[in-house]
Design a protein around this motif. Structure first.
Motif, PDB file in Angstrom:
ATOM      1  N   THR A 137       0.790  -1.216   0.158  1.00  0.00           N
ATOM      2  CA  THR A 137      -0.120  -0.024  -0.037  1.00  0.00           C
ATOM      3  C   THR A 137       0.872   1.327  -0.160  1.00  0.00           C
ATOM      4  N   GLN A 223      -2.826   4.074  -2.944  1.00  0.00           N
ATOM      5  CA  GLN A 223      -3.340   2.761  -3.960  1.00  0.00           C
ATOM      6  C   GLN A 223      -2.359   1.420  -3.293  1.00  0.00           C
ATOM      7  N   VAL A 225      -0.771  -1.919  -4.674  1.00  0.00           N
ATOM      8  CA  VAL A 225      -0.094  -2.496  -5.808  1.00  0.00           C
ATOM      9  C   VAL A 225       0.246  -3.935  -5.660  1.00  0.00           C
ATOM     10  N   CYS A 281       5.288  -1.998 -10.261  1.00  0.00           N
ATOM     11  CA  CYS A 281       4.023  -1.857  -9.626  1.00  0.00           C
ATOM     12  C   CYS A 281       3.000  -2.147 -10.619  1.00  0.00           C
ATOM     13  N   PRO A 283      -1.171  -1.435  -9.886  1.00  0.00           N
ATOM     14  CA  PRO A 283      -2.323  -1.160  -9.101  1.00  0.00           C
ATOM     15  C   PRO A 283      -3.404  -2.075  -9.248  1.00  0.00           C
TER      16      PRO A 283
END
Length: 286
Positions: A137, A223, A225, A281, A283
């Motif tokens: 996060t 976000q 990921v 990464c 999301p």
């Protein structure tokens, strides 16, 4: 008997072709393009004749052609070389050299790929990154960014270099400060593209600040990921993408945004590729 004046020598197109190693067909083509005109053309039969005045330009034209320059480039560089206008011929040749070096790098990569195919033996055709993805996060943060279209993924460094120069001008003028969080790049593509890559490079700042185009400043919300870390040069980073996408599919996760990379250690920190660490990464939700 008086000696013949060398300057008055005249050669047929066939003779001139042998002297210059430019085919008669190409000499006619260069004449039509205005790159190399014969000294004389018989008005009755159209035969072309060449003199000493055309010999030097013809030899220089052949050298430019043998170096791989295209006709448009030759049309620019040839008269500049003959008149010694360095302000024109040097940049033209330097641009050509840069392109050749890029092509040489691409040939080297293709050679390595061919060698790998020759020696793959019974290795699996498709491999995935052995490092498992980690759910991470990333808290909300503010970035200063520059988005642009680059020729290929390998050109990201040049965009980042321009961006960093502009960024530090903003920091110096406004007193804004970086947080020390990793900088990064977001790729606005649904998949891999061969050229014209839409990418945004960014740095994390402590607070919003006014910037002018082509820079932007905005708040990025928190976000979640799926992340995997790649260590070393960027040559093998595609395997990390493969591994993450494989894991996303197996786990039934949903990708909610564009992939991005966070550079924990990169060329700006250490020139040794062996020290580079990159977080790839995606999301997600699910």
């Amino acid at each position: 008997m008086p000696e013949e004046d060398p300057a008055a020598a005249r050669w047929t197109i066939g003779q001139f072709s042998r002297m210059t190693r430019l085919s008669a067909r190409m000499l006619r083509h260069y004449d039509r393009l205005g790159l190399l005109r014969p000294g004389d053309v018989d008005p009755w039969n159209g035969y072309r004749y060449y003199s000493q005045d055309e010999l030097g330009p013809a030899v220089m034209l052949r050298r430019l052609r043998d170096a791989g320059l295209g006709l448009d480039e030759i049309a620019l560089a040839l008269p500049a070389l003959l008149s010694d206008d360095e302000s024109i011929w040097r940049p033209a040749l330097e641009r050509h050299l840069e392109r050749l070096e890029a092509e040489a790098g691409e040939l080297g990569r293709r050679r390595e790929q061919t060698l790998a195919l020759l020696h793959h033996r019974k290795e699996p055709i498709m491999t995935t990154q052995t490092v498992p993805g980690t759910t991470l996060t990333i808290p909300a943060h503010t970035i200063i960014a520059r988005r642009g279209t680059i020729a290929t993924y390998r050109d990201e460094g040049a965009l980042f270099g321009e961006f960093e120069t502009q960024l530090h001008g903003v920091l110096a003028a406004t007193g804004a400060a970086l947080t020390g969080d990793p900088c990064g790049a977001t790729f606005y593509e649904d998949g891999y593209v061969e050229h014209d890559v839409d990418v945004e490079v960014w740095e994390v700042v402590a607070a919003p600040v006014e910037v002018a185009a082509p820079l932007s400043c905005r708040r990025v919300p928190e976000q979640t990921v799926l992340m995997a870390e790649h260590k070393g040069s960027y040559e093998g980073i595609s395997e990390v993408y493969t591994g993450l996408l494989h894991e996303i599919g197996e786990r039934g996760l949903t990708i909610t945004g564009f992939s991005f990379e966070r550079y924990l250690v990169g060329p700006a920190h250490n020139p040794d590729p062996g020290t580079w660490r990159t977080q790839v990464c995606f999301p997600i939700e699910g």
